[in-house]
Design an enzyme around this catalytic site. Structure first.
Site, PDB file in Angstrom:
ATOM      1  N   GLU A  59       0.859  -1.187   0.000  1.00  0.00           N
ATOM      2  CA  GLU A  59       0.000   0.000   0.000  1.00  0.00           C
ATOM      3  C   GLU A  59       0.895   1.236   0.000  1.00  0.00           C
ATOM      4  O   GLU A  59       1.742   1.387   0.875  1.00  0.00           O
ATOM      5  CB  GLU A  59      -0.885   0.013   1.240  1.00  0.00           C
ATOM      6  N   LYS A 148     -11.054  -2.146   7.246  1.00  0.00           N
ATOM      7  CA  LYS A 148      -9.830  -1.944   8.011  1.00  0.00           C
ATOM      8  C   LYS A 148     -10.188  -1.532   9.436  1.00  0.00           C
ATOM      9  O   LYS A 148     -10.736  -0.449   9.651  1.00  0.00           O
ATOM     10  CB  LYS A 148      -8.970  -0.864   7.346  1.00  0.00           C
TER      11      LYS A 148
END
Length: 226
Positions: A59, A148
């Site tokens: 990421e 998340k």
């Protein structure tokens, strides 16, 4: 808990994914290495070390200078080896840049329904951030593929277990304060994925050009998570 494959959503246009496609194998993001505040050259070197260790997802946060260009470069370089995503995506402008850059998944620190729906409209994998059961459910209802849980380290394994008791279908990625001492516990308690930042990629070491310790840590995280 194994990460199962999911079918890609109906495509609204040509997907421009650089790197591996999450929808073909969601286990690719079992462990996501978070790159923040690195240069393009540093990102490339870090990615090489991570890939060698067996980590298959990166990421690149959008509060990193040149994030979009880094995503594109990594996607081209590791097209057959890694999934490259965009993180800290908090608005539609950033989402558009991430899509154009070829990101295959989108992470956010919060739950913005327009970002979730825009991500899905583009045919990409959506992972918004949430803390409470209400936020988690709102993310799922908006179309999130995974949520998340942030900041997971502060909330703790016990908190996540309590949340998953009634929300047992929720697919949670733990991020924030996840390290070698707790990552296995989170997985045992029901997390399907984890995102690791500075506990894995130490910015001071990267700035100094010292990648030896990163190599050791990456192998350890891969062993614990994968």
């Amino acid at each position: 808990m194994p990460v199962t494959a999911m079918r890609a959503p109906t495509q609204q246009g040509q997907r421009n994914i650089m790197g591996l496609d999450i929808y073909s194998n969601t286990r690719l993001i079992r462990l996501v290495a978070i790159l923040r505040g690195v240069t393009p050259d540093q990102a490339m070197k870090v990615a090489e070390v991570l890939c060698e260790a067996g980590i298959r997802a990166i990421e690149v946060t959008f509060n990193t200078d040149g994030a979009a260009k880094i995503i594109t470069a990594l996607g081209k370089r590791f097209a057959n080896d890694m999934a490259i995503g965009a993180g800290t995506v908090t608005n539609l402008e950033q989402l558009s840049s991430a899509i154009d850059a070829g990101a295959s998944f989108i992470l956010s620190p919060d739950c913005q329904t327009d970002v979730i729906r825009g991500t899905k409209h583009a045919g990409l994998f959506s992972i918004p951030g949430a803390m409470t059961p209400t936020e988690i459910q709102n993310a799922v209802r908006a179309g999130a593929d995974m949520v998340k849980l942030f900041p997971a380290g502060n909330l703790g394994v016990g908190y996540m277990k309590s949340v998953l008791a009634p929300l047992n279908d929720a697919k949670l990625m733990v991020v924030g304060g996840v390290d070698q001492t707790n990552i296995a516990q989170f997985f045992e308690a029901g997390a399907v994925a984890a995102g690791v930042g500075s506990c894995l990629v130490n910015k001071s070491e990267v700035t100094a050009g010292d990648y030896a310790k990163l190599k050791v840590r990456a192998a350890e995280f891969a062993r614990l998570a994968l």
